[in-house]
Write a protein that holds these residues in place. Structure first.
Motif, PDB file in Angstrom:
ATOM      1  N   TRP A  52      10.739   9.222  44.841  1.00  7.55           N
ATOM      2  CA  TRP A  52      10.030   9.249  43.565  1.00  7.55           C
ATOM      3  C   TRP A  52       8.516   9.315  43.709  1.00  7.55           C
ATOM      4  O   TRP A  52       7.931   8.683  44.579  1.00  7.55           O
ATOM      5  N   ALA A  53       7.909  10.084  42.802  1.00  4.37           N
ATOM      6  CA  ALA A  53       6.464  10.146  42.670  1.00  4.37           C
ATOM      7  C   ALA A  53       6.135  10.225  41.185  1.00  4.37           C
ATOM      8  O   ALA A  53       7.002  10.518  40.358  1.00  4.37           O
ATOM      9  N   VAL A  54       4.882   9.957  40.836  1.00  7.33           N
ATOM     10  CA  VAL A  54       4.472  10.048  39.437  1.00  7.33           C
ATOM     11  C   VAL A  54       3.236  10.925  39.307  1.00  7.33           C
ATOM     12  O   VAL A  54       2.403  10.996  40.223  1.00  7.33           O
ATOM     13  N   ALA A  55       3.159  11.613  38.179  1.00 11.79           N
ATOM     14  CA  ALA A  55       1.943  12.327  37.774  1.00 11.79           C
ATOM     15  C   ALA A  55       1.447  11.647  36.506  1.00 11.79           C
ATOM     16  O   ALA A  55       2.228  11.406  35.582  1.00 11.79           O
ATOM     17  N   VAL A  56       0.162  11.313  36.477  1.00 16.63           N
ATOM     18  CA  VAL A  56      -0.407  10.557  35.360  1.00 16.63           C
ATOM     19  C   VAL A  56      -1.563  11.346  34.759  1.00 16.63           C
ATOM     20  O   VAL A  56      -2.480  11.758  35.477  1.00 16.63           O
ATOM     21  N   ASP A  57      -1.499  11.548  33.454  1.00 17.84           N
ATOM     22  CA  ASP A  57      -2.583  12.210  32.722  1.00 17.84           C
ATOM     23  C   ASP A  57      -3.229  11.177  31.812  1.00 17.84           C
ATOM     24  O   ASP A  57      -2.611  10.717  30.853  1.00 17.84           O
TER      25      ASP A  57
ATOM     26  N   THR B  35      -7.074   9.853  24.094  1.00 16.01           N
ATOM     27  CA  THR B  35      -6.214   9.248  23.085  1.00 16.01           C
ATOM     28  C   THR B  35      -4.910   8.722  23.665  1.00 16.01           C
ATOM     29  O   THR B  35      -4.488   7.614  23.349  1.00 16.01           O
ATOM     30  N   THR B  36      -4.266   9.515  24.509  1.00 11.40           N
ATOM     31  CA  THR B  36      -2.968   9.115  25.042  1.00 11.40           C
ATOM     32  C   THR B  36      -2.953   9.183  26.564  1.00 11.40           C
ATOM     33  O   THR B  36      -3.731   9.902  27.182  1.00 11.40           O
ATOM     34  N   VAL B  37      -2.035   8.424  27.123  1.00 10.86           N
ATOM     35  CA  VAL B  37      -1.742   8.478  28.559  1.00 10.86           C
ATOM     36  C   VAL B  37      -0.302   8.944  28.702  1.00 10.86           C
ATOM     37  O   VAL B  37       0.587   8.469  27.986  1.00 10.86           O
ATOM     38  N   THR B  38      -0.059   9.884  29.597  1.00 12.66           N
ATOM     39  CA  THR B  38       1.283  10.405  29.828  1.00 12.66           C
ATOM     40  C   THR B  38       1.641  10.245  31.294  1.00 12.66           C
ATOM     41  O   THR B  38       0.811  10.500  32.177  1.00 12.66           O
ATOM     42  N   VAL B  39       2.864   9.816  31.552  1.00 13.76           N
ATOM     43  CA  VAL B  39       3.362   9.631  32.918  1.00 13.76           C
ATOM     44  C   VAL B  39       4.642  10.438  33.083  1.00 13.76           C
ATOM     45  O   VAL B  39       5.552  10.349  32.255  1.00 13.76           O
ATOM     46  N   TRP B  40       4.679  11.244  34.143  1.00 12.14           N
ATOM     47  CA  TRP B  40       5.883  11.994  34.514  1.00 12.14           C
ATOM     48  C   TRP B  40       6.450  11.381  35.791  1.00 12.14           C
ATOM     49  O   TRP B  40       5.705  11.096  36.739  1.00 12.14           O
ATOM     50  N   LEU B  41       7.763  11.202  35.848  1.00 14.30           N
ATOM     51  CA  LEU B  41       8.436  10.735  37.058  1.00 14.30           C
ATOM     52  C   LEU B  41       9.114  11.931  37.712  1.00 14.30           C
ATOM     53  O   LEU B  41       9.945  12.599  37.096  1.00 14.30           O
TER      54      LEU B  41
ATOM     55  N   LEU C 227     -12.123  -2.185  30.311  1.00 19.48           N
ATOM     56  CA  LEU C 227     -11.594  -0.853  30.054  1.00 19.48           C
ATOM     57  C   LEU C 227     -10.641  -0.424  31.169  1.00 19.48           C
ATOM     58  O   LEU C 227      -9.605   0.197  30.907  1.00 19.48           O
ATOM     59  N   GLN C 228     -10.994  -0.759  32.416  1.00 19.00           N
ATOM     60  CA  GLN C 228     -10.106  -0.423  33.528  1.00 19.00           C
ATOM     61  C   GLN C 228      -8.774  -1.163  33.392  1.00 19.00           C
ATOM     62  O   GLN C 228      -7.697  -0.571  33.569  1.00 19.00           O
ATOM     63  N   THR C 229      -8.843  -2.441  33.061  1.00 23.91           N
ATOM     64  CA  THR C 229      -7.614  -3.230  32.898  1.00 23.91           C
ATOM     65  C   THR C 229      -6.740  -2.653  31.791  1.00 23.91           C
ATOM     66  O   THR C 229      -5.512  -2.583  31.927  1.00 23.91           O
ATOM     67  N   ARG C 230      -7.363  -2.217  30.701  1.00 21.15           N
ATOM     68  CA  ARG C 230      -6.597  -1.690  29.576  1.00 21.15           C
ATOM     69  C   ARG C 230      -5.862  -0.404  29.950  1.00 21.15           C
ATOM     70  O   ARG C 230      -4.698  -0.221  29.595  1.00 21.15           O
ATOM     71  N   VAL C 231      -6.518   0.509  30.657  1.00 20.14           N
ATOM     72  CA  VAL C 231      -5.835   1.755  30.997  1.00 20.14           C
ATOM     73  C   VAL C 231      -4.789   1.526  32.087  1.00 20.14           C
ATOM     74  O   VAL C 231      -3.717   2.135  32.065  1.00 20.14           O
TER      75      VAL C 231
ATOM     76  N   THR D 133      -1.753   0.210  30.429  1.00 14.95           N
ATOM     77  CA  THR D 133      -1.020   1.296  29.772  1.00 14.95           C
ATOM     78  C   THR D 133      -0.190   2.071  30.787  1.00 14.95           C
ATOM     79  O   THR D 133       0.982   2.380  30.552  1.00 14.95           O
ATOM     80  N   ILE D 134      -0.807   2.397  31.934  1.00 13.69           N
ATOM     81  CA  ILE D 134      -0.098   3.156  32.968  1.00 13.69           C
ATOM     82  C   ILE D 134       1.096   2.372  33.488  1.00 13.69           C
ATOM     83  O   ILE D 134       2.201   2.913  33.643  1.00 13.69           O
ATOM     84  N   ASN D 135       0.906   1.089  33.760  1.00 18.29           N
ATOM     85  CA  ASN D 135       1.998   0.282  34.290  1.00 18.29           C
ATOM     86  C   ASN D 135       3.161   0.171  33.303  1.00 18.29           C
ATOM     87  O   ASN D 135       4.334   0.189  33.698  1.00 18.29           O
ATOM     88  N   LYS D 136       2.846   0.078  32.016  1.00 18.98           N
ATOM     89  CA  LYS D 136       3.897   0.030  30.996  1.00 18.98           C
ATOM     90  C   LYS D 136       4.706   1.320  31.017  1.00 18.98           C
ATOM     91  O   LYS D 136       5.943   1.294  31.013  1.00 18.98           O
ATOM     92  N   LEU D 137       4.012   2.459  31.063  1.00 21.61           N
ATOM     93  CA  LEU D 137       4.699   3.751  31.080  1.00 21.61           C
ATOM     94  C   LEU D 137       5.481   3.943  32.374  1.00 21.61           C
ATOM     95  O   LEU D 137       6.574   4.519  32.373  1.00 21.61           O
ATOM     96  N   LEU D 138       4.924   3.467  33.483  1.00 25.45           N
ATOM     97  CA  LEU D 138       5.627   3.558  34.768  1.00 25.45           C
ATOM     98  C   LEU D 138       6.952   2.820  34.701  1.00 25.45           C
ATOM     99  O   LEU D 138       7.992   3.319  35.161  1.00 25.45           O
ATOM    100  N   GLY D 139       6.932   1.640  34.109  1.00 24.82           N
ATOM    101  CA  GLY D 139       8.172   0.891  33.950  1.00 24.82           C
ATOM    102  C   GLY D 139       9.174   1.624  33.076  1.00 24.82           C
ATOM    103  O   GLY D 139      10.374   1.628  33.359  1.00 24.82           O
ATOM    104  N   GLN D 140       8.688   2.295  32.018  1.00 26.58           N
ATOM    105  CA  GLN D 140       9.584   2.998  31.113  1.00 26.58           C
ATOM    106  C   GLN D 140      10.241   4.204  31.772  1.00 26.58           C
ATOM    107  O   GLN D 140      11.446   4.423  31.618  1.00 26.58           O
ATOM    108  N   VAL D 141       9.450   5.006  32.509  1.00 24.78           N
ATOM    109  CA  VAL D 141      10.061   6.190  33.140  1.00 24.78           C
ATOM    110  C   VAL D 141      11.028   5.769  34.242  1.00 24.78           C
ATOM    111  O   VAL D 141      12.064   6.416  34.451  1.00 24.78           O
ATOM    112  N   CYS D 142      10.715   4.695  34.941  1.00 25.10           N
ATOM    113  CA  CYS D 142      11.628   4.222  35.985  1.00 25.10           C
ATOM    114  C   CYS D 142      12.919   3.693  35.374  1.00 25.10           C
ATOM    115  O   CYS D 142      14.007   3.910  35.922  1.00 25.10           O
TER     116      CYS D 142
END
Length: 302
Positions: free
Chosen positions: A213-218, A222-228, A269-273, A276-285
């Motif tokens: 597994w790998a991830v691509a993060v945009d 406005t939005t953050v998108t994560v692909w697994l 700001l770094q913590t907030r983004v 967000t990324i970690n939440k999405l990472l958990g969802q795609v996994c």
């Protein structure tokens, strides 16, 4: 040009009616009615923040990128992408009640594996099965030297970088796998004198078709998108999007730059983004029935 009447109901239940010409967008109708509908993406239909619910009437959705099939069935529409084609009744939900179900499968299906993709040639990541002999009174080689020898003989790897964390994990992995393990290496892209880096060591041998597994993060404003992505096949298995948590401290980049200049602002700001990324990472996994710890590579664009 024919005029149609649009009856808006806001979150507080107050009705407002306005006459607009055929072909007007719901955002234009709302503006004429003196109502404000947020459009952080500038009305491009990307953020989903202008979602409204069409209770009745004739409208045409030019785009429904941020809406699921269930959303559309319930009458939800993006105001900046919805054209008035008849009398309509529209509910403008309050922002804290907007149900945001970002489209996943449909967007992921649009990502096509590149022509000629070959995991063994197209990636810097390698996965190697190793078999070693167990220590004995006659062979008291330490675990690291034993692994290094196996990699040299079975994986054509002469030198290797390894973190202290993986060194601590090494002994348990070798013994749990009864001296049969698979390792994941990153050969990097530096060339020259750069050494392969050990990313993980896992007990037991691994089937070559098993996903890696790998991830691509945009990271968007406005939005953050994560692909697994499965690196073995190159196929996208899951995609999730969510509003960038930094919005709470500014809906545009300039506002965030100003906020970052405050004491602790940049760190927040770094913590907030990252949150967000970690939440999405958990969802795609979760959708792929795997765990974030199984992800061995990431590519991030912002």
């Amino acid at each position: 040009m024919t005029d149609f009447r649009v009856a808006f109901t806001t979150g507080d239940g107050q009705p407002v009616e306005v006459d607009v010409p055929s072909g007007a967008l719901l955002t234009e109708a709302a503006r004429l009615a003196g109502l404000d509908i947020g459009q952080p993406c500038g009305g491009q239909g990307r953020c989903g923040r202008c979602v409204v619910q069409v209770a009745s009437g004739a409208v045409r959705r030019r785009s429904s990128l941020r809406l699921s099939g269930a959303d559309i069935a319930d009458g939800f529409a993006l105001a900046c992408q919805t054209v008035v084609e008849g009398n309509a009744a529209v509910l403008i939900p309050s922002q804290d009640k907007v149900a945001r179900r970002m489209t996943s499968d449909r967007v992921a299906a649009e990502v096509r594996v590149p022509d000629g993709y070959d995991f063994t040639r197209s990636q810097s990541i390698r996965r190697i099965n190793l078999t070693m002999s167990a220590p004995s009174m006659e062979d008291q080689t330490d675990d690291w030297s034993r692994l290094s020898t196996a990699l040299r003989l079975q994986g054509n790897t002469q030198r290797l970088e390894c973190s202290v964390y993986l060194l601590r994990k090494l002994g348990a992995a070798l013994r749990e796998g009864q001296w049969r393990v698979h390792v994941i290496l990153d050969d990097g892209i530096g060339g020259g004198d750069s050494m392969p880096r050990l990313l993980d060591i896992r007990p037991g041998h691994c089937d070559g078709d098993q996903p890696l597994w790998a991830v691509a993060v945009d990271i968007g404003t406005t939005t953050v998108t994560v692909w697994l992505v499965d690196l073995v096949t190159g196929r996208v298995h899951a995609q999730e999007s969510e509003y960038n948590g930094q919005i709470a401290r500014g809906e545009d980049v300039i506002s965030r730059i100003i906020y970052s200049a405050r004491e602790g602002g940049g760190e927040e700001l770094q913590t907030r983004v990252v949150t967000t990324i970690n939440k999405l990472l958990g969802q795609v996994c979760d959708r792929a029935a795997t765990f974030p710890q199984e992800v061995v590579k990431g590519a991030i664009a912002g």
